[in-house]
Design a protein around this motif. Structure first.
Motif, PDB file in Angstrom:
ATOM      1  N   VAL A  48       0.863  -1.182   0.000  1.00 15.42           N
ATOM      2  CA  VAL A  48       0.000   0.000   0.000  1.00 15.42           C
ATOM      3  C   VAL A  48       0.897   1.229   0.000  1.00 15.42           C
ATOM      4  CG1 VAL A  48      -1.773   1.320   1.215  1.00 15.42           C
ATOM      5  CG2 VAL A  48      -1.845  -1.184   1.258  1.00 15.42           C
ATOM      6  N   ALA A  49       0.619   2.175  -0.864  1.00 14.86           N
ATOM      7  CA  ALA A  49       1.356   3.438  -0.893  1.00 14.86           C
ATOM      8  C   ALA A  49       0.369   4.573  -1.149  1.00 14.86           C
ATOM      9  CB  ALA A  49       2.420   3.421  -1.986  1.00 14.86           C
ATOM     10  N   PHE A  50       0.582   5.704  -0.494  1.00 14.71           N
ATOM     11  CA  PHE A  50      -0.291   6.841  -0.768  1.00 14.71           C
ATOM     12  C   PHE A  50       0.411   8.146  -0.441  1.00 14.71           C
ATOM     13  CE2 PHE A  50      -1.209   6.143   3.719  1.00 14.71           C
ATOM     14  CZ  PHE A  50      -1.385   7.433   4.228  1.00 14.71           C
ATOM     15  N   THR A  91      16.117  12.541  -0.315  1.00 14.85           N
ATOM     16  CA  THR A  91      14.920  11.955   0.271  1.00 14.85           C
ATOM     17  C   THR A  91      15.269  11.285   1.585  1.00 14.85           C
ATOM     18  OG1 THR A  91      14.046  11.497  -1.946  1.00 14.85           O
ATOM     19  CG2 THR A  91      12.995  10.371  -0.102  1.00 14.85           C
ATOM     20  N   PHE A  92      14.471  11.581   2.606  1.00  9.80           N
ATOM     21  CA  PHE A  92      14.633  10.961   3.915  1.00  9.80           C
ATOM     22  C   PHE A  92      13.627   9.823   4.024  1.00  9.80           C
ATOM     23  CE2 PHE A  92      15.929  15.388   4.220  1.00  9.80           C
ATOM     24  CZ  PHE A  92      17.219  15.251   4.725  1.00  9.80           C
ATOM     25  N   VAL A  93      14.116   8.652   4.405  1.00 11.94           N
ATOM     26  CA  VAL A  93      13.326   7.436   4.307  1.00 11.94           C
ATOM     27  C   VAL A  93      13.246   6.733   5.654  1.00 11.94           C
ATOM     28  CG1 VAL A  93      13.112   5.217   3.116  1.00 11.94           C
ATOM     29  CG2 VAL A  93      14.150   7.166   1.940  1.00 11.94           C
ATOM     30  N   SER A  94      12.038   6.287   6.002  1.00 14.36           N
ATOM     31  CA  SER A  94      11.850   5.363   7.113  1.00 14.36           C
ATOM     32  C   SER A  94      11.127   4.139   6.568  1.00 14.36           C
ATOM     33  CB  SER A  94      11.046   6.017   8.238  1.00 14.36           C
ATOM     34  OG  SER A  94       9.674   6.110   7.885  1.00 14.36           O
ATOM     35  N   LYS A  95      10.719   3.218   7.411  1.00 17.80           N
ATOM     36  CA  LYS A  95      10.042   2.026   6.940  1.00 17.80           C
ATOM     37  C   LYS A  95       8.686   2.332   6.313  1.00 17.80           C
ATOM     38  CE  LYS A  95      12.235  -1.305  10.057  1.00 17.80           C
ATOM     39  NZ  LYS A  95      11.998  -2.335  11.106  1.00 17.80           N
ATOM     40  N   VAL A  96       8.047   3.424   6.720  1.00 19.73           N
ATOM     41  CA  VAL A  96       6.710   3.718   6.198  1.00 19.73           C
ATOM     42  C   VAL A  96       6.585   5.118   5.614  1.00 19.73           C
ATOM     43  CG1 VAL A  96       5.612   2.117   7.793  1.00 19.73           C
ATOM     44  CG2 VAL A  96       5.870   4.511   8.458  1.00 19.73           C
ATOM     45  N   TYR A  97       7.596   5.951   5.745  1.00 21.01           N
ATOM     46  CA  TYR A  97       7.425   7.359   5.422  1.00 21.01           C
ATOM     47  C   TYR A  97       8.595   7.861   4.591  1.00 21.01           C
ATOM     48  CZ  TYR A  97       6.880  12.389   6.243  1.00 21.01           C
ATOM     49  OH  TYR A  97       6.739  13.737   6.099  1.00 21.01           O
ATOM     50  N   ARG A 139       4.351  11.149   1.926  1.00 22.64           N
ATOM     51  CA  ARG A 139       4.370   9.938   1.098  1.00 22.64           C
ATOM     52  C   ARG A 139       4.589   8.739   2.023  1.00 22.64           C
ATOM     53  NH1 ARG A 139       5.404   7.078  -3.603  1.00 22.64           N
ATOM     54  NH2 ARG A 139       7.366   5.928  -3.717  1.00 22.64           N
ATOM     55  N   PHE A 140       3.641   7.792   2.021  1.00 23.92           N
ATOM     56  CA  PHE A 140       3.694   6.648   2.914  1.00 23.92           C
ATOM     57  C   PHE A 140       3.686   5.350   2.122  1.00 23.92           C
ATOM     58  CE2 PHE A 140       1.757  10.122   5.190  1.00 23.92           C
ATOM     59  CZ  PHE A 140       2.365  10.083   6.438  1.00 23.92           C
ATOM     60  N   LYS A 141       4.401   4.346   2.626  1.00 24.27           N
ATOM     61  CA  LYS A 141       4.420   3.016   2.010  1.00 24.27           C
ATOM     62  C   LYS A 141       4.375   1.967   3.121  1.00 24.27           C
ATOM     63  CE  LYS A 141       8.203   3.494  -0.509  1.00 24.27           C
ATOM     64  NZ  LYS A 141       9.195   3.201  -1.589  1.00 24.27           N
ATOM     65  N   PHE A 142       3.507   0.960   2.935  1.00 27.24           N
ATOM     66  CA  PHE A 142       3.336  -0.085   3.927  1.00 27.24           C
ATOM     67  C   PHE A 142       3.480  -1.451   3.276  1.00 27.24           C
ATOM     68  CE2 PHE A 142       0.788   3.555   5.199  1.00 27.24           C
ATOM     69  CZ  PHE A 142       1.228   3.784   6.494  1.00 27.24           C
ATOM     70  N   GLY A 143       4.215  -2.341   3.916  1.00 30.42           N
ATOM     71  CA  GLY A 143       4.351  -3.711   3.443  1.00 30.42           C
ATOM     72  C   GLY A 143       5.141  -3.788   2.157  1.00 30.42           C
TER      73      GLY A 143
END
Length: 467
Positions: A63-65, A426-432, A460-464
């Protein structure tokens, strides 16, 4: 859309122009940092409008949004940085005769001014078992382009004082046609709002080869178009502009239900249309990625405030041309309508125009989860307002020195722009993810041929992870 951003888009659209005509992918901040290279990189909602087949690829987010990715840029191969900045920050400043003469010289170019602005107001993608990947988005885009020959530039900035009028005699029978005087000039811009849905699915899954295909559909609302293209003996000119552009149509609107004579009005659509994207994507082994797509297949129908013009004799302007740095507004009065327009327009009922169709090809190498490179080639398949003016080629790279940091850069050129060097962080975490980028670092600093560009994404979020 936020009203302030709407007015920004409208203003940029009226200047006609681009961020190269090559654009920075509609508010996609990560693609901007690679110079627009995206065909083999995008795996979620960012594949919308680029290559829907990527939604069928493995390895993307389940899932990304996003609810906010924006970009804006302007470049020129003939203006100076100070001139370009004045159009943004000093719009009310009066132009002296010397200013006008200098701008007329600077605007004599086949890439005098290019502008691009875009936003992804909302984007969502999900990966579903058996079905594949589905994405929806709401996006806004403004693109355009200005190229003028010497006479066209002098007419715009000097008006009735332009040298071409030195021996002008409307009764002589020797008045030239506009297509002869302005040959080689073009002023194009479009302001569109679109609602997208796209689907991609893996069709073939072998140990060393995977193949995906995808399709996308969009409903397009048009809030403004200005398309003037002139070649010897051939003049094509029409406009359909929302009241937000502040064009006074009172002299031609009486009794015509298709005209809204409101000045300083709201954002009302003047056209609508439908578009489609088709794409294919392949993965060879664990490293090689290939993508091929055709985007923006379809057309718009423009109905509101529609004006069109054909070839005609050159007429004498009454005004002295653009008088302030508010070029966007004043040039539209001379070119798009108004009581002192260079063209004699006729009111129309409806006009059908193709969407800016493009053929896009990409080749990428994913060296590791920390390093990926790609090459994009994009070819315009028509010359309508909003399309690239020439082929675009870009090479991009993503590198992650730390798991929380991704750096992007590359080289890009064509489509109305000189060679550019982009940069993205770009700064990246596991979901953000959050980041910002520019399409050309040297262009921000150079005094001649500037390239002002910024893009950012903060939500910007990404899950799984999809299988």
């Amino acid at each position: 859309m936020n009203k302030r951003f709407t007015l920004l888009l409208a203003t940029l659209g009226l200047v006609s122009p681009t961020l190269l005509h090559a654009q920075n992918e509609l508010g996609n901040f990560s693609a901007t940092g690679r110079g627009g290279v995206i065909n083999t990189f995008a795996t979620d909602y960012q594949a919308v409008g680029v290559n829907p087949a990527n939604l069928g690829r493995a390895g993307g987010a389940r899932v990304a949004f996003t609810i906010g990715e924006i970009s804006a840029a302007a470049n020129s191969q003939s203006l100076t940085r100070d001139q370009l900045k004045s159009f943004v920050y000093d719009r009310d400043q009066k132009l002296t005769l010397a200013d006008k003469q200098g701008l007329a010289r600077s605007f004599t170019s086949d890439n005098a001014l290019n502008v691009n602005a875009g936003s992804t107001a909302f984007g969502l993608s999900v990966q579903l078992p058996v079905i594949g990947g589905i994405a929806v988005s709401s996006r806004q885009r403004v693109v355009g382009h200005v190229e003028l020959n010497k006479d066209a530039a002098e007419l715009l900035f000097l008006g009735s004082q332009a040298p071409i009028y030195a021996n002008y005699d409307p009764n002589s029978g020797k008045v030239p046609l506009i297509s002869e005087v302005l040959a080689g000039s073009a002023v194009q811009a479009s302001f569109l709002n679109e609602y997208n849905i796209a689907w991609g699915k893996k069709l073939l899954d072998l140990p060393a080869f995977q193949l995906s295909a995808g399709v996308g559909y969009r409903y397009v609302q048009g809030f403004g178009v200005l398309d003037i293209r002139i070649q010897p003996g051939d003049l094509k000119a029409y406009s359909s502009l929302s009241p937000v552009f502040n064009i006074d149509y009172s002299s031609i609107s009486a009794g015509n239900p298709n005209f809204n004579a409101q000045v300083d009005g709201g954002l009302e659509k003047t056209g609508k249309g439908h578009g489609f994207d088709l794409g294919a994507a392949a993965e060879i082994g664990k490293m090689i990625r290939v993508g091929l797509s055709v985007t923006d297949i379809g057309h718009m129908t423009w109905e509101g405030n529609l004006l069109s013009a054909n070839d005609q004799k050159l007429k004498k302007l009454n005004s002295t041309g653009v008088g302030t740095y508010n070029f966007f507004k004043e040039a539209s009065e001379i070119l798009a309508s108004g009581t002192d327009s260079l063209f004699q327009y006729q009111a129309g009922q409806a006009r059908r125009a193709n969407l800016p169709t493009k053929l896009r090809a990409g080749f990428g190498v994913r060296i590791s989860e920390f390093l990926e490179t790609g090459l994009d080639v994009t070819l315009p398949l028509n010359s309508v307002a909003g399309n690239y003016v020439s082929p675009y080629v870009g090479a991009g790279i993503d590198y992650s020195p730390k798991r929380w940091l991704r750096l992007s850069s590359g080289l890009a050129g064509g489509a109305g722009s000189r060679l550019s060097v982009p940069l993205g962080i770009t700064f990246v975490s596991k979901v953000y993810e959050a980041g910002f980028s520019t399409r050309d670092v040297p262009g921000l600093l150079t005094a001649k041929n500037p390239y002002l560009s910024v893009a950012m994404g903060v939500l910007r979020f990404k899950f799984g992870k999809a299988d």
